[in-house]
Design an enzyme around this catalytic site. Sequence first.
Site, PDB file in Angstrom:
ATOM      1  N   LYS A   5       4.516  -0.815  78.666  1.00 29.91           N
ATOM      2  CA  LYS A   5       5.710  -1.199  78.365  1.00 29.91           C
ATOM      3  C   LYS A   5       6.444  -0.533  77.337  1.00 29.91           C
ATOM      4  O   LYS A   5       5.534  -0.220  76.264  1.00 29.91           O
ATOM      5  CB  LYS A   5       5.634  -2.463  78.175  1.00 29.91           C
ATOM      6  CG  LYS A   5       7.286  -3.424  78.063  1.00 29.91           C
ATOM      7  CD  LYS A   5       6.911  -5.015  77.921  1.00 29.91           C
ATOM      8  CE  LYS A   5       8.260  -5.609  77.904  1.00 29.91           C
ATOM      9  NZ  LYS A   5       8.067  -7.152  77.920  1.00 29.91           N
ATOM     10  N   SER A  20      10.736  -9.523  81.001  1.00 27.62           N
ATOM     11  CA  SER A  20      11.272  -8.164  80.658  1.00 27.62           C
ATOM     12  C   SER A  20      10.303  -7.110  81.119  1.00 27.62           C
ATOM     13  O   SER A  20      10.673  -5.911  80.983  1.00 27.62           O
ATOM     14  CB  SER A  20      11.677  -8.004  79.148  1.00 27.62           C
ATOM     15  OG  SER A  20      10.390  -8.348  78.287  1.00 27.62           O
ATOM     16  N   SER A  55       7.711 -13.056  80.105  1.00 25.25           N
ATOM     17  CA  SER A  55       8.021 -11.543  80.417  1.00 25.25           C
ATOM     18  C   SER A  55       6.781 -11.232  81.030  1.00 25.25           C
ATOM     19  O   SER A  55       6.930  -9.910  81.546  1.00 25.25           O
ATOM     20  CB  SER A  55       8.492 -11.003  79.316  1.00 25.25           C
ATOM     21  OG  SER A  55       9.765 -11.196  79.055  1.00 25.25           O
TER      22      SER A  55
HETATM   23  N1  GLN Z   1      13.041 -15.990  79.222  1.00 27.75           N
HETATM   24  C1  GLN Z   1      12.819 -14.919  78.103  1.00 27.75           C
HETATM   25  C2  GLN Z   1      13.990 -14.513  77.311  1.00 27.75           C
HETATM   26  O1  GLN Z   1      14.993 -14.012  77.884  1.00 27.75           O
HETATM   27  C3  GLN Z   1      11.770 -13.956  78.508  1.00 27.75           C
HETATM   28  C4  GLN Z   1      11.822 -13.051  77.313  1.00 27.75           C
HETATM   29  C5  GLN Z   1      10.131 -12.581  77.120  1.00 27.75           C
HETATM   30  O2  GLN Z   1       9.137 -13.219  77.418  1.00 27.75           O
HETATM   31  N2  GLN Z   1      10.088 -11.490  76.586  1.00 27.75           N
HETATM   32  O3  GLN Z   1      13.850 -14.486  76.173  1.00 27.75           O
END
Ligand code: GLN
Length: 475
Positions: free
Chosen positions: A83, A158, A182
């Site tokens: 990532k 994400s 994410s």
């Molecule tokens: N739902 C979470 C957000 O939008 C996911 C983000 C994450 O885990 N990086 O903040």
Amino acid sequence: MGLNELTIRQATEGLKKRDFTSRELVEECLNHIEKIDPQIKAFITVTTDYALEAANRADSLISSEGEKAFNKKPLLGIPYASKDNFCTKGIRTTAGSKILEDFVPPYESTVTKKLEEAGSVLVGKTNMDAFAHGSSTEESDFFTTKNPWDLQRVPGGSSGGSAAAVISDMCIFAIGSETGGSIRGPASWCGVTGLKPTYGRVSRYGLIAMASSTDSPGPITKNAEDAALVLSVLAGKDPLDATSSPNDVKDFTALSKESLNGLRIGKPKSYFDLDIQLDVRKKMEDFLEFLESQGAEIIDLDLMDPKYSIAVYTILQRSEVSSNLARFDGIRFGRDRDNFNFENKKRMMLGAYTLSSGYYEAYYARAQKVRTLIIRDFEEAFSKVDILVGPSMPCVAPELGESKDQPMFGEMMDVLTEPSTIAGLCGITVPVGLSGQGLPVGAQIISDRFDEKIILDIARYYQESTSFHQGRPSV
Ligand code: GLN
């Protein structure tokens, strides 16, 4: 079967037996990226030259040391994708944001460093919602990644680029990070295995911070056995991250579950009471039925309503974001702050508000108190059961554009993963079949802090008896 389609275990066996070289394995992944990534758009940067050189080095080590080389370097010659929020020295790292479009870090994150030391080969950096704010990759400042099962749908986020890259065999495994869902979210929507380790199990050093009290790096893989292999490389205390845990690192790869006899599985009522898509519900029933048929006992459990976790996550995540993103001021590094996208700005402003004097007690301090109650609620649950099981996501992957109409899309989609992340627990999602429309459904297994071994073992046990994790889209 193409070499790029192999799992870590299969690829390692082939390399050991000299059926093929790391160079050939890496080239097949790179060729596949060139062929299909223009459609999928999983990668922000493809590191072709770097990967070919690293593959050559792996091959010379294998020819000079033979199988012994793998004792010190358990992932030798294996192509992976990271990532784009893990800093890679000399390789552009954007976190999906225009602010960092030209940022080339002068240092290496502990995660990518450990993977390099274990011999794996970075083939590229994957797309993500900018600064990991979102659950679709539609908040990426560059482009949206497409779900390989249906190019009109999102892969989740994400870590959407990582999950899409793994299911379409553009790499052997990938790395993601989870703050509120994410890893498990995109892994579930793309039909791969995603492990969110316990907070502190894997170092955050060099991971571009989102919400520092929950950020957890972890593997996205083709099966749970591979997740165990990668976690064994990543886990452990890091002097560069004070929140990394000194707890013993078990041998995650040694399988110890021969049956599920006596396993107590908690089925949280509040999770199943939510508005869950019918197909997801059906697949969950099949999953629970399987576990029960193998000797596990399913226990209905009262767990706090996830709406409280969402409220807590929303306040704490925004507060931490407003502090963490303050460093991107356009002076020290990064571009001008105008380059933050709307979602980033919205979160920073909300966080500045919840931390401001006069409102701090009412929001931030109160959310911390409720967080403690949520942690206690889980502690009480784990005094009655060994693991918790539930859907990973309330629905299958939504269509492109749907997230844009929902200001709280990230929270609504991650309603089932945010409770365990704010409590710092570990969880794994495994594919449990396809919906009527042919889209993957994921089930998650959650366990207590530092108990990754049990969830990995159960996931492996399940995958040894079923073949859902072997399903592939036809891209
Ligand atoms: N739902 C979470 C957000 O939008 C996911 C983000 C994450 O885990 N990086 O903040």
